[in-house]
Motif scaffolding. Structure first.
Motif, short mmCIF file in Angstrom:
data_model
loop_
_atom_site.label_atom_id
_atom_site.label_comp_id
_atom_site.label_asym_id
_atom_site.label_seq_id
_atom_site.Cartn_x
_atom_site.Cartn_y
_atom_site.Cartn_z
N GLY A 169 0.77 -1.22 0.00
CA GLY A 169 0.00 0.00 0.00
C GLY A 169 0.81 1.27 0.00
O GLY A 169 0.26 2.37 -0.12
N GLY A 170 2.14 1.16 0.16
CA GLY A 170 2.96 2.34 0.22
C GLY A 170 2.88 3.03 1.58
O GLY A 170 2.15 2.62 2.47
N HIS A 171 3.68 4.07 1.75
CA HIS A 171 3.78 4.91 2.95
C HIS A 171 4.39 4.16 4.14
O HIS A 171 5.38 4.60 4.70
CB HIS A 171 2.43 5.51 3.35
N PHE A 172 3.82 3.04 4.53
CA PHE A 172 4.37 2.24 5.62
C PHE A 172 5.10 1.00 5.11
O PHE A 172 5.86 0.38 5.86
CB PHE A 172 3.24 1.79 6.56
N THR A 173 4.82 0.60 3.90
CA THR A 173 5.42 -0.60 3.30
C THR A 173 5.76 -0.27 1.84
O THR A 173 5.51 0.82 1.36
CB THR A 173 4.44 -1.79 3.31
N MET A 174 6.31 -1.25 1.14
CA MET A 174 6.52 -1.05 -0.28
C MET A 174 5.18 -0.78 -0.97
O MET A 174 4.13 -1.22 -0.50
CB MET A 174 7.21 -2.27 -0.90
N ASP A 175 5.24 -0.02 -2.07
CA ASP A 175 4.02 0.26 -2.81
C ASP A 175 3.86 -0.77 -3.94
O ASP A 175 4.62 -1.74 -4.03
CB ASP A 175 4.00 1.69 -3.34
N MET A 176 2.86 -0.56 -4.79
CA MET A 176 2.55 -1.55 -5.83
C MET A 176 3.69 -1.72 -6.83
O MET A 176 4.02 -2.84 -7.22
CB MET A 176 1.26 -1.17 -6.56
N LYS A 177 4.31 -0.62 -7.23
CA LYS A 177 5.43 -0.72 -8.17
C LYS A 177 6.61 -1.44 -7.53
O LYS A 177 7.27 -2.27 -8.18
CB LYS A 177 5.84 0.67 -8.65
N ALA A 178 6.88 -1.14 -6.27
CA ALA A 178 7.99 -1.79 -5.58
C ALA A 178 7.70 -3.28 -5.37
O ALA A 178 8.60 -4.12 -5.50
CB ALA A 178 8.25 -1.10 -4.24
N ALA A 179 6.46 -3.60 -5.03
CA ALA A 179 6.09 -5.01 -4.85
C ALA A 179 6.23 -5.78 -6.16
O ALA A 179 6.68 -6.94 -6.16
CB ALA A 179 4.67 -5.11 -4.32
N ALA A 180 5.85 -5.15 -7.27
CA ALA A 180 6.01 -5.80 -8.57
C ALA A 180 7.49 -6.04 -8.87
O ALA A 180 7.88 -7.11 -9.37
CB ALA A 180 5.37 -4.95 -9.66
N TYR A 181 8.32 -5.04 -8.57
CA TYR A 181 9.76 -5.19 -8.77
C TYR A 181 10.32 -6.34 -7.94
O TYR A 181 11.08 -7.19 -8.44
CB TYR A 181 10.46 -3.88 -8.39
N ALA A 182 9.94 -6.39 -6.66
CA ALA A 182 10.43 -7.45 -5.78
C ALA A 182 9.99 -8.82 -6.28
O ALA A 182 10.76 -9.78 -6.28
CB ALA A 182 9.94 -7.21 -4.35
N ALA A 183 8.73 -8.92 -6.70
CA ALA A 183 8.20 -10.20 -7.18
C ALA A 183 8.92 -10.65 -8.44
O ALA A 183 9.24 -11.84 -8.60
CB ALA A 183 6.70 -10.07 -7.45
N ARG A 184 9.21 -9.72 -9.36
CA ARG A 184 9.92 -10.06 -10.60
C ARG A 184 11.36 -10.48 -10.32
O ARG A 184 11.86 -11.45 -10.88
CB ARG A 184 9.94 -8.87 -11.56
N ARG A 185 12.03 -9.72 -9.47
CA ARG A 185 13.47 -9.93 -9.27
C ARG A 185 13.78 -11.14 -8.39
O ARG A 185 14.75 -11.86 -8.66
CB ARG A 185 14.10 -8.68 -8.66
N TYR A 186 12.99 -11.36 -7.36
CA TYR A 186 13.38 -12.33 -6.34
C TYR A 186 12.53 -13.60 -6.30
O TYR A 186 12.92 -14.55 -5.64
CB TYR A 186 13.34 -11.66 -4.97
N PHE A 187 11.38 -13.60 -6.95
CA PHE A 187 10.47 -14.72 -6.81
C PHE A 187 9.98 -15.18 -8.18
O PHE A 187 10.18 -14.51 -9.19
CB PHE A 187 9.27 -14.34 -5.94
#
Length: 230
Positions: A169-187
């Motif tokens: 959700g962003g602000h307190f955690t990664m946002d949608m773009k960051a989550a997509a990046y993490a999912a692509r790169r690491y999983f």
């Protein structure tokens, strides 16, 4: 196996004879109507907690006492509650795995913070964590509240989760773009389910950036109290 979103970061996971309530925030949760609380918690066998912020822990002690079920989580907080709150706890730590019925739960790192309120102000509650949950031949990564972190590299390689439940959700955690990046790169997820969004105007209201960033992945935008079957 059934997964039900309780709004924000909370889920109900039903597998075999085990029903896990993951970070169940009921009271004051803008996404979950009061009339839905009983259905959200009925038949629960365990509570699984990622960290002690109010939007994850507000109902945990009350539910544990009312339902007479154990709380599973990071060792330090579980030990404190076991001594002071009269609840059954199962404390373990990052790198550890516990059996919960036929389900195996492994604790993994997260990158966030972990405090809870007391009369004397905020106190640290051990460390924030995520989980890898092995059930019915599948591996589910519950990120908990986290940013992108290098630990996701070995976590993806070692556990090989096919389902990702990502705080995005962003602000307190990664946002949608960051989550997509993490999912692509690491999983190599087959399915991704975002959470910790839409609750407040401060948070992201749509998962479209996550969907756009993960072509070929089944991104499911969950609906409160609607079953997702695997």
């Amino acid at each position: 196996m059934k997964l039900i979103w309780l709004g924000h970061g909370g889920f109900r996971l039903e597998t075999g004879e085990t029903t896990l309530l993951i970070d169940p925030w009921l009271t004051g949760n803008p996404m979950l109507d009061d009339s839905q609380h009983d259905a959200a918690t009925k038949g629960a066998t365990h509570i699984l907690l990622t960290h002690a912020h109010f939007d994850h822990v507000a109902d945990v002690l009350g539910l544990a006492k009312h339902l007479s079920i154990p709380i599973i989580g990071q060792y330090d907080l579980m030990g404190y509650w076991g001594e002071t709150e009269g609840v059954e706890t199962l404390g373990f730590n990052k790198g550890g795995t516990v059996d919960v019925g036929e389900t195996r739960v492994s604790m993994v790192p997260a990158s966030h913070s972990n405090t809870f309120s007391t009369r004397d102000g905020l106190r640290t509650a051990g460390s924030e964590v995520g989980y890898m949950i092995q059930a019915e031949g599948q591996m589910i990564y519950v990120s908990g509240d986290t940013d992108i972190m290098a630990d996701m590299d070995w976590m993806g390689d070692y556990y090989k989760p096919d389902i990702g439940i990502l705080s995005a959700g962003g602000h307190f955690t990664m946002d949608m773009k960051a989550a997509a990046y993490a999912a692509r790169r690491y999983f190599a997820f087959k399915t991704v389910i975002p959470c910790h969004y839409r609750t407040f105007p401060l948070l992201e209201q749509s998962a479209q950036d996550l969907i756009d960033g993960l072509p070929g992945v089944n991104v499911i935008e969950p609906q409160v109290m609607k079953e997702i079957e695997f």
